[in-house]
Design an enzyme around this catalytic site. Structure first.
Site, PDB file in Angstrom:
ATOM      1  CG  HIS A 147      -1.673  -1.264   1.429  1.00 63.41           C
ATOM      2  ND1 HIS A 147      -1.233  -2.254   2.282  1.00 63.41           N
ATOM      3  CD2 HIS A 147      -2.801  -1.736   0.852  1.00 63.41           C
ATOM      4  CE1 HIS A 147      -2.069  -3.288   2.231  1.00 63.41           C
ATOM      5  NE2 HIS A 147      -3.020  -3.001   1.381  1.00 63.41           N
TER       6      HIS A 147
HETATM    7  S1  FES Z   1       1.811  -0.523   3.305  1.00 63.17           S
HETATM    8 FE1  FES Z   1       0.179  -1.870   3.775  1.00 63.17          FE
HETATM    9  S2  FES Z   1       1.189  -3.688   4.393  1.00 63.17           S
HETATM   10 FE2  FES Z   1       2.791  -2.304   3.967  1.00 63.17          FE
END
Ligand code: FES
Length: 182
Positions: A147
């Site tokens: 993410h």
């Molecule tokens: S940014 Fe969501 S698990 Fe690493």
């Protein structure tokens, strides 16, 4: 229980591989996966990763990172370059989402001195548990592609949804060049 594991530093072509003990069992990872998947790699890997592990730091060349499993979690041991150390130490801690000095993320050696060359962390993103990629991201440290979390050269969260720095596992120096994790 303490096991001494034969460690191998990463090389350019195997950056994202995890090296495990003694040649009896070795598990290869991919660029990104969640640690529960690591925990499912098989009984042999689980057994080898249980208890404590010893790591010979002298086998990790400057600029390289070793990855190992400890209690089902990836452990990153990075031999940082002088530039990476300087970058980590120059940060104004007050601007960090999870304020911590670089020194606070190190453990003293046998003489009581900190050795900033070696950074030891649990290599799990503090957002939803993916394994970040090294030497990546906007802060020259680690990048979590799940993410988009960016960690600096001290493993501190700098940008993205992860709330906390990558965790420092319990470890200690058993000699100038050997640490015991766990
Ligand atoms: S940014 Fe969501 S698990 Fe690493």
């Amino acid at each position: 229980m303490s096991e001494t594991l034969e460690t191998k530093p990463e090389d350019e072509g195997k950056r994202d591989f995890i090296f495990l003990a003694t040649g009896a069992a070795a598990a290869a990872g991919v660029a990104s996966f969640t640690w529960p998947l690591v925990a499912q790699m098989g009984k042999a890997a689980d057994t080898l990763a249980a208890g404590s592990i010893e790591i010979d730091l002298s086998k990790i060349a400057e600029g390289q990172q070793l990855k190992m499993l400890w209690r089902g979690k990836p452990i990153f041991v990075r031999h940082r370059t002088p530039a990476e150390i300087a970058e980590a130490e120059a940060v104004d801690v007050s601007i960090l989402p999870d304020p911590e000095t670089d020194d606070a993320r190190l453990v003293p050696g046998p003489t009581g001195e900190l050795n900033p060359a070696y950074l030891v962390m649990i290599g799990v993103c503090t957002h939803f548990g993916c394994v970040p990629v090294g030497e990546a991201g906007d802060y020259d440290g680690w990048y979590c592609p799940c993410h988009g979390s960016h960690y600096d050269t001290s493993g501190r969260i700098r940008k993205g949804p992860a709330p906390l720095n990558m965790t420092i596992p319990p470890y200690s120096y058993t000699s100038d060049n050997v640490i015991k994790v766990g």
